[in-house]
Motif scaffolding. Sequence first.
Motif, PDB file in Angstrom:
ATOM      1  N   ASP A  32       0.833  -1.211   0.000  1.00 36.86           N
ATOM      2  CA  ASP A  32       0.000   0.000   0.000  1.00 36.86           C
ATOM      3  C   ASP A  32       0.863   1.255   0.000  1.00 36.86           C
ATOM      4  O   ASP A  32       0.555   2.224  -0.706  1.00 36.86           O
ATOM      5  N   LEU A  33       1.951   1.245   0.784  1.00 38.54           N
ATOM      6  CA  LEU A  33       2.858   2.399   0.801  1.00 38.54           C
ATOM      7  C   LEU A  33       3.480   2.621  -0.572  1.00 38.54           C
ATOM      8  O   LEU A  33       3.622   3.761  -1.027  1.00 38.54           O
ATOM      9  N   ARG A  34       3.846   1.545  -1.239  1.00 36.16           N
ATOM     10  CA  ARG A  34       4.435   1.669  -2.578  1.00 36.16           C
ATOM     11  C   ARG A  34       3.434   2.309  -3.542  1.00 36.16           C
ATOM     12  O   ARG A  34       3.777   3.193  -4.315  1.00 36.16           O
ATOM     13  N   THR A  35       2.184   1.871  -3.461  1.00 32.11           N
ATOM     14  CA  THR A  35       1.141   2.441  -4.326  1.00 32.11           C
ATOM     15  C   THR A  35       0.973   3.928  -4.051  1.00 32.11           C
ATOM     16  O   THR A  35       0.894   4.737  -4.985  1.00 32.11           O
ATOM     17  N   LEU A  36       0.930   4.293  -2.776  1.00 31.33           N
ATOM     18  CA  LEU A  36       0.798   5.713  -2.421  1.00 31.33           C
ATOM     19  C   LEU A  36       1.995   6.519  -2.914  1.00 31.33           C
ATOM     20  O   LEU A  36       1.850   7.643  -3.407  1.00 31.33           O
ATOM     21  N   PHE A  37       3.194   5.939  -2.782  1.00 29.88           N
ATOM     22  CA  PHE A  37       4.401   6.614  -3.247  1.00 29.88           C
ATOM     23  C   PHE A  37       4.344   6.855  -4.759  1.00 29.88           C
ATOM     24  O   PHE A  37       4.675   7.947  -5.240  1.00 29.88           O
ATOM     25  N   LEU A  38       3.905   5.844  -5.501  1.00 34.67           N
ATOM     26  CA  LEU A  38       3.804   6.001  -6.955  1.00 34.67           C
ATOM     27  C   LEU A  38       2.766   7.058  -7.331  1.00 34.67           C
ATOM     28  O   LEU A  38       2.980   7.852  -8.254  1.00 34.67           O
ATOM     29  N   ARG A  39       1.657   7.075  -6.607  1.00 31.82           N
ATOM     30  CA  ARG A  39       0.620   8.087  -6.874  1.00 31.82           C
ATOM     31  C   ARG A  39       1.131   9.485  -6.548  1.00 31.82           C
ATOM     32  O   ARG A  39       0.820  10.447  -7.264  1.00 31.82           O
ATOM     33  N   LEU A  40       1.901   9.597  -5.485  1.00 25.56           N
ATOM     34  CA  LEU A  40       2.513  10.883  -5.147  1.00 25.56           C
ATOM     35  C   LEU A  40       3.438  11.343  -6.270  1.00 25.56           C
ATOM     36  O   LEU A  40       3.426  12.510  -6.664  1.00 25.56           O
ATOM     37  N   GLY A  41       4.211  10.417  -6.787  1.00 25.00           N
ATOM     38  CA  GLY A  41       5.111  10.747  -7.897  1.00 25.00           C
ATOM     39  C   GLY A  41       4.362  11.230  -9.123  1.00 25.00           C
ATOM     40  O   GLY A  41       4.778  12.178  -9.791  1.00 25.00           O
ATOM     41  N   MET A  42       3.235  10.598  -9.409  1.00 25.31           N
ATOM     42  CA  MET A  42       2.430  11.028 -10.563  1.00 25.31           C
ATOM     43  C   MET A  42       1.875  12.437 -10.344  1.00 25.31           C
ATOM     44  O   MET A  42       1.872  13.257 -11.259  1.00 25.31           O
ATOM     45  N   ALA A  43       1.415  12.703  -9.117  1.00 29.32           N
ATOM     46  CA  ALA A  43       0.892  14.039  -8.817  1.00 29.32           C
ATOM     47  C   ALA A  43       1.999  15.079  -8.923  1.00 29.32           C
ATOM     48  O   ALA A  43       1.793  16.170  -9.470  1.00 29.32           O
ATOM     49  N   LEU A  44       3.170  14.749  -8.409  1.00 28.97           N
ATOM     50  CA  LEU A  44       4.302  15.677  -8.479  1.00 28.97           C
ATOM     51  C   LEU A  44       4.685  15.958  -9.930  1.00 28.97           C
ATOM     52  O   LEU A  44       4.960  17.096 -10.299  1.00 28.97           O
ATOM     53  N   ARG A  45       4.666  14.927 -10.745  1.00 32.48           N
ATOM     54  CA  ARG A  45       4.987  15.116 -12.163  1.00 32.48           C
ATOM     55  C   ARG A  45       3.995  16.078 -12.815  1.00 32.48           C
ATOM     56  O   ARG A  45       4.369  16.949 -13.594  1.00 32.48           O
ATOM     57  N   GLN A  46       2.706  15.940 -12.471  1.00 31.60           N
ATOM     58  CA  GLN A  46       1.691  16.833 -13.027  1.00 31.60           C
ATOM     59  C   GLN A  46       1.938  18.276 -12.601  1.00 31.60           C
ATOM     60  O   GLN A  46       1.849  19.195 -13.415  1.00 31.60           O
ATOM     61  N   VAL A  47       2.250  18.466 -11.316  1.00 32.53           N
ATOM     62  CA  VAL A  47       2.532  19.824 -10.830  1.00 32.53           C
ATOM     63  C   VAL A  47       3.771  20.376 -11.535  1.00 32.53           C
ATOM     64  O   VAL A  47       3.790  21.539 -11.950  1.00 32.53           O
ATOM     65  N   ALA A  48       4.792  19.551 -11.668  1.00 31.64           N
ATOM     66  CA  ALA A  48       6.027  20.007 -12.316  1.00 31.64           C
ATOM     67  C   ALA A  48       5.789  20.399 -13.771  1.00 31.64           C
ATOM     68  O   ALA A  48       6.340  21.380 -14.258  1.00 31.64           O
ATOM     69  N   GLN A  49       4.959  19.647 -14.455  1.00 29.33           N
ATOM     70  CA  GLN A  49       4.724  19.901 -15.877  1.00 29.33           C
ATOM     71  C   GLN A  49       3.716  21.019 -16.133  1.00 29.33           C
ATOM     72  O   GLN A  49       3.882  21.807 -17.057  1.00 29.33           O
ATOM     73  N   ALA A  50       2.659  21.066 -15.315  1.00 39.35           N
ATOM     74  CA  ALA A  50       1.564  21.993 -15.616  1.00 39.35           C
ATOM     75  C   ALA A  50       1.436  23.132 -14.604  1.00 39.35           C
ATOM     76  O   ALA A  50       0.672  24.062 -14.838  1.00 39.35           O
TER      77      ALA A  50
END
Length: 83
Positions: A32-50
């Motif tokens: 579950d922690l790994r899944t949350l970490f990956l989702r955090l990374g996706m959100a961070l990528r969106q913020v970084a890009q947009a």
Amino acid sequence: TGEGRAHVAAHEQALAEPWAAVAESVSEEMADLRTLFLRLGMALRQVAQAGTPEQHQRAGRVLADARRSLYRLLAEDPEEERE
């Protein structure tokens, strides 16, 4: 080839899913922690890009706060929690 299929059939156990043995050693909480970490990374990528420069700064503060919170979690004294 026929030779390859024979080799696989003869070594089926050794050639089974390589992740299966490791998967049993990982707890559900860790998965579950790994899944949350990956989702955090996706959100961070969106913020970084947009995101705007202000949003980038705010995201940096959110991540720094999260890092500090995780270290505080590790620093908690289990003896204190029992009292």
